[in-house]
Design a protein around this motif. Structure first.
Motif, PDB file in Angstrom:
ATOM      1  N   HIS A 286      96.198 106.116  89.791  1.00 57.57           N
ATOM      2  CA  HIS A 286      97.533 106.776  89.796  1.00 57.57           C
ATOM      3  C   HIS A 286      98.345 105.810  88.924  1.00 57.57           C
ATOM      4  O   HIS A 286      98.497 104.675  88.962  1.00 57.57           O
ATOM      5  N   PRO A 287      99.361 106.733  88.175  1.00 52.77           N
ATOM      6  CA  PRO A 287     100.225 106.285  87.176  1.00 52.77           C
ATOM      7  C   PRO A 287     100.991 105.236  88.030  1.00 52.77           C
ATOM      8  O   PRO A 287     101.456 104.099  87.166  1.00 52.77           O
ATOM      9  N   ALA A 288     101.677 105.460  89.103  1.00 55.11           N
ATOM     10  CA  ALA A 288     102.410 104.252  89.751  1.00 55.11           C
ATOM     11  C   ALA A 288     101.629 103.229  90.240  1.00 55.11           C
ATOM     12  O   ALA A 288     102.490 101.883  90.106  1.00 55.11           O
ATOM     13  N   GLU A 289     100.324 103.360  90.422  1.00 49.55           N
ATOM     14  CA  GLU A 289      99.495 102.113  90.711  1.00 49.55           C
ATOM     15  C   GLU A 289      99.400 101.397  89.289  1.00 49.55           C
ATOM     16  O   GLU A 289      99.685 100.103  89.557  1.00 49.55           O
ATOM     17  N   GLN A 290      99.234 101.919  88.477  1.00 47.98           N
ATOM     18  CA  GLN A 290      99.161 101.202  87.218  1.00 47.98           C
ATOM     19  C   GLN A 290     100.190 100.652  86.718  1.00 47.98           C
ATOM     20  O   GLN A 290     100.495  99.345  86.267  1.00 47.98           O
ATOM     21  N   ALA A 291     101.574 101.229  86.956  1.00 47.56           N
ATOM     22  CA  ALA A 291     102.759 100.696  86.669  1.00 47.56           C
ATOM     23  C   ALA A 291     103.046  99.546  87.436  1.00 47.56           C
ATOM     24  O   ALA A 291     103.493  98.451  86.829  1.00 47.56           O
ATOM     25  N   LEU A 292     102.748  99.680  88.803  1.00 56.48           N
ATOM     26  CA  LEU A 292     102.970  98.445  89.435  1.00 56.48           C
ATOM     27  C   LEU A 292     102.241  97.083  89.164  1.00 56.48           C
ATOM     28  O   LEU A 292     102.656  96.122  88.966  1.00 56.48           O
ATOM     29  N   ALA A 293     100.951  97.755  88.891  1.00 56.10           N
ATOM     30  CA  ALA A 293      99.871  96.421  88.352  1.00 56.10           C
ATOM     31  C   ALA A 293     100.366  95.702  86.981  1.00 56.10           C
ATOM     32  O   ALA A 293     100.021  94.544  87.023  1.00 56.10           O
ATOM     33  N   LYS A 294     100.847  96.418  86.262  1.00 51.45           N
ATOM     34  CA  LYS A 294     101.114  95.734  84.914  1.00 51.45           C
ATOM     35  C   LYS A 294     102.454  95.060  85.111  1.00 51.45           C
ATOM     36  O   LYS A 294     102.850  94.099  84.361  1.00 51.45           O
ATOM     37  N   GLN A 295     103.406  95.341  86.000  1.00 49.53           N
ATOM     38  CA  GLN A 295     104.585  94.718  86.221  1.00 49.53           C
ATOM     39  C   GLN A 295     104.262  93.244  86.931  1.00 49.53           C
ATOM     40  O   GLN A 295     104.959  92.427  86.614  1.00 49.53           O
ATOM     41  N   LEU A 296     103.138  93.563  87.807  1.00 44.37           N
ATOM     42  CA  LEU A 296     102.711  92.155  88.660  1.00 44.37           C
ATOM     43  C   LEU A 296     102.118  91.101  87.451  1.00 44.37           C
ATOM     44  O   LEU A 296     102.240  90.045  87.670  1.00 44.37           O
ATOM     45  N   LEU A 297     101.538  91.676  86.540  1.00 43.27           N
ATOM     46  CA  LEU A 297     100.900  90.980  85.301  1.00 43.27           C
ATOM     47  C   LEU A 297     101.882  89.930  84.742  1.00 43.27           C
ATOM     48  O   LEU A 297     101.491  89.068  84.091  1.00 43.27           O
ATOM     49  N   LYS A 298     102.899  90.680  84.589  1.00 43.47           N
ATOM     50  CA  LYS A 298     104.113  90.009  83.678  1.00 43.47           C
ATOM     51  C   LYS A 298     104.799  88.720  84.424  1.00 43.47           C
ATOM     52  O   LYS A 298     105.132  87.793  83.785  1.00 43.47           O
ATOM     53  N   PHE A 299     104.384  88.537  85.809  1.00 43.94           N
ATOM     54  CA  PHE A 299     105.117  87.312  86.656  1.00 43.94           C
ATOM     55  C   PHE A 299     104.881  85.792  85.883  1.00 43.94           C
ATOM     56  O   PHE A 299     105.743  85.344  85.703  1.00 43.94           O
ATOM     57  N   PRO A 300     103.791  85.387  85.670  1.00 41.91           N
ATOM     58  CA  PRO A 300     103.613  84.139  84.990  1.00 41.91           C
ATOM     59  C   PRO A 300     104.405  83.923  83.887  1.00 41.91           C
ATOM     60  O   PRO A 300     104.864  82.907  83.559  1.00 41.91           O
ATOM     61  N   ASP A 301     104.320  85.092  82.664  1.00 41.89           N
ATOM     62  CA  ASP A 301     105.125  84.839  81.424  1.00 41.89           C
ATOM     63  C   ASP A 301     106.527  84.950  82.051  1.00 41.89           C
ATOM     64  O   ASP A 301     107.300  84.097  81.069  1.00 41.89           O
ATOM     65  N   VAL A 302     107.131  85.430  82.856  1.00 40.35           N
ATOM     66  CA  VAL A 302     108.577  85.379  83.160  1.00 40.35           C
ATOM     67  C   VAL A 302     108.851  84.166  83.714  1.00 40.35           C
ATOM     68  O   VAL A 302     109.920  83.590  83.208  1.00 40.35           O
TER      69      VAL A 302
END
Length: 628
Positions: A541-557
């Motif tokens: 689902h696009p909402a699942e994918q969007a949340l997943a990609k946002q979670l992956l950003k945390f270490p770089d943040v």
């Protein structure tokens, strides 16, 4: 005393340049890339996605254009649009001219040499030469699973090399109550301490309190004249300070006795030292009330600590030939600064004409002690102080460098910040025009948070063994004050508003806490095994994918915050995460998922979102609650 905040922070900046000499270690790095690859779709363990990608692009540049280009910035950024992928590389546009080629041809050569199939799909080139990179679905799936298991760090790697970091922040004055002006220094310094410690650095948190100087002469004299007992409270001491200042300005006899008291104190007279210790102890007791409210750990090291070192600082500068005499004072003339007349050189006074020292001398001694191999051996020194002190620190740091008081490899930085304004856009004051006491400000926020909680009701709380309303109100109230400050760029002024900071919508602490509590509520409705078993079905689902990609950003943040020292970076990320989760929550049922496998994957997304929120808020010095 100057409003003092010190933040000692620094990561060696990357200086991009067109041509550079290749070292043996550079050639070794090139060879290691050709022989070491990540297993297909394997999660990254010791690097963030951006770090890994940046190294691969730099290797490709070296392979395509020569070893010199390994040193250049790969210019990796998040993609500007989801349709373009997850990352984009813009370096082709910046190096095309020296390569005498078009940006698109340069991009093609980089892509031909790029070895990133471990985690990315085949790169595409857009426009004049933008390289778009999209993460492989199986890598995303496995990386999320790895982050889910890593509950304490959420995929944030430890720094490859630990540094000794000294952070100077908060810094109230003895015999004065902490006020709203101390808020930003205190909480920004605390966040930087938490983030740098989280990355594995050795952090020394220092409270450079104003506990020495000529003002103590009049304080001690007035203390004796009024015969105050040892039971005196800080509020009385603050009034004592005001009374003493009036007497000092208008009473010649009092002024003379005050000056004599300063001499006696600095000479080590025990009677005067005893009065000084009383002032410090009473002040320290009240400061700790504030620090306990804010959950701040800090080591007091006031100006008095550096007093024995001041003579040697002047001697060091004299040995370098920097000290000159000006109107009876000893000074160092500054490079790049002119006096008020616009023509003559501006001096930094290091010893006054009466033989006394000033704040600049104390700060020079502090820099020396914190950098010295016989002192703190600091690799990075951070001074978290308001923007009004920018010139002062630029001058002190310049003299410290020129005088050899700081080691060449030690990085020293002024972490500056703006002021807190009232809702009317003016400096925050009480109705009577006085400066707002920090304790009163925090207690008012807790009070309002408690009233808000009671109005909303606590049906679920009444049915479970959770924190009391008072405990939750403290978490929400203190968190709201911290987050409202930290969510603004520290170099900007901001308007303080209880109603805005306690709102349940927008980029606020209550919004984040509510998101966390909502996720915990979902988890309680799921079989425990489902919420912890990991990702069992693809995220389609696009909402699942969007949340997943946002979670992956945390270490770089987190790494960006470590480098740039702007806490609002993490707050902005959290707001985007909260929005992504809300979109997921509204469109993807977890408890009524189509299959057990999909429910498990969505439950895992919930769990990882909650863990990320919790760790992020902890880095901001904010607690969480399971029910709000």
């Amino acid at each position: 005393r100057r409003p003092h905040v010190s933040a000692w922070h620094s990561i060696t900046p990357y200086h991009s340049r067109w041509i550079s000499k290749t070292t043996v270690s550079d050639r070794t790095m090139l060879k290691s890339f050709s022989s070491t690859t990540c297993s297909p779709a394997a999660p990254l363990q010791h690097q963030t996605i951006s770090e890994w990608t940046r190294e691969r692009v730099k290797f490709a540049m070296g392979k395509a254009f020569g070893d010199d280009y390994v040193h250049m910035d790969a210019m990796i950024t998040p993609a500007t649009k989801v349709a373009f992928g997850d990352f984009q590389c813009n370096v082709a546009l910046s190096i095309a001219k020296p390569l005498l080629s078009s940006p698109r041809d340069v991009a093609l050569k980089i892509v031909d040499s790029l070895e990133i199939s471990d985690i990315f799909e085949t790169p595409t080139i857009a426009g004049p030469g933008f390289i778009n990179l999209k993460l492989r679905d199986d890598f995303v799936f496995n990386q999320l699973g790895s982050m889910l298991q890593d509950t304490e760090r959420i995929g944030v790697p430890m720094a490859p090399q630990s540094q000794r970091v000294v952070i100077d922040f908060s810094s109230p004055n003895i015999a004065k109550e902490m006020h709203v002006g101390h808020l930003r220094s205190t909480i920004i310094g605390d966040v930087l301490s938490r983030v740098l410690s989280f990355r594995g650095h050795s952090v020394l948190r220092l409270n450079h309190v104003g506990d020495w100087g000529t003002q103590f002469g009049m304080l001690i004299t007035n203390l004796r004249d009024e015969q105050l007992s040892e039971e005196v409270e800080l509020g009385e001491l603050a009034q004592l300070y005001k009374n003493a200042k009036v007497r000092f300005d208008n009473d010649t006899d009092f002024k003379q006795r005050s000056r004599e008291a300063v001499v006696a104190l600095q000479s080590g007279d025990e009677e005067h030292l005893s009065s000084w210790r009383l002032l410090c102890e009473k002040s320290r007791k009240e400061f700790n009330v504030i620090y306990d409210l804010l959950d701040i750990n800090i080591e007091e090291r006031g100006e008095s600590f550096y007093n024995p070192m001041l003579d040697s600082v002047v001697s060091d500068l004299e040995a370098k030939g920097l000290v000159e005499e000006s109107e009876g004072a000893q000074v160092v003339f500054l490079d790049g600064f002119t006096a008020r007349d616009g023509t003559s050189r501006q001096p930094l006074i290091i010893r006054k004409s009466d033989g006394g020292f000033n704040y600049a001398t104390t700060d020079l001694a502090a820099v020396k002690q914190r950098s010295s191999l016989t002192g703190e051996r600091g690799d990075r020194l951070l001074y978290v102080v308001d923007m009004g002190q920018s010139d002062h620190f630029e001058q002190v740091f310049q003299v410290a460098r020129r005088g050899g008081l700081v080691r060449e490899e030690t990085q020293v930085e002024h972490v500056r910040f703006g002021v807190v304004l009232g809702e009317d856009g003016r400096k925050l004051k009480t109705r009577s025009g006085d400066t707002v006491k920090l304790k009163d400000l925090l207690e008012e926020s807790i009070k309002r948070a408690r009233e808000d909680i009671l109005v909303r009701g606590t049906k679920e709380r009444d049915q479970s063994d959770q924190l009391s309303v008072d405990q939750v109100a403290k978490i929400v109230g203190i968190g709201a004050v911290k987050y409202a400050d930290l969510s603004m760029s520290r170099e900007s002024n901001y308007r303080f508003s209880y109603s805005k900071m306690l709102a349940l919508n927008g980029n606020t602490a209550p919004y984040m806490l509510y998101a966390y509590a909502r996720i915990q509520g979902i988890s309680r409705k799921l079989p425990q095994s489902d919420s912890l078993s990991g990702f069992s079905a693809p995220l389609e689902h696009p909402a699942e994918q969007a949340l997943a990609k946002q979670l992956l950003k945390f270490p770089d943040v987190v790494l960006r915050l470590e480098k740039d020292l702007f806490p609002h970076i993490l707050c902005d990320y959290l707001f985007e995460l909260g929005q992504a989760f809300n979109q997921f929550y509204e469109t993807c049922s977890v408890t009524q998922a189509p299959s057990p496998e999909i429910q498990a994957s969505r439950g895992a997304l919930c769990k990882l979102s909650a863990n990320t929120l919790k760790v992020s808020l902890q880095l901001l010095g904010i607690g969480v609650v399971d029910v709000l």
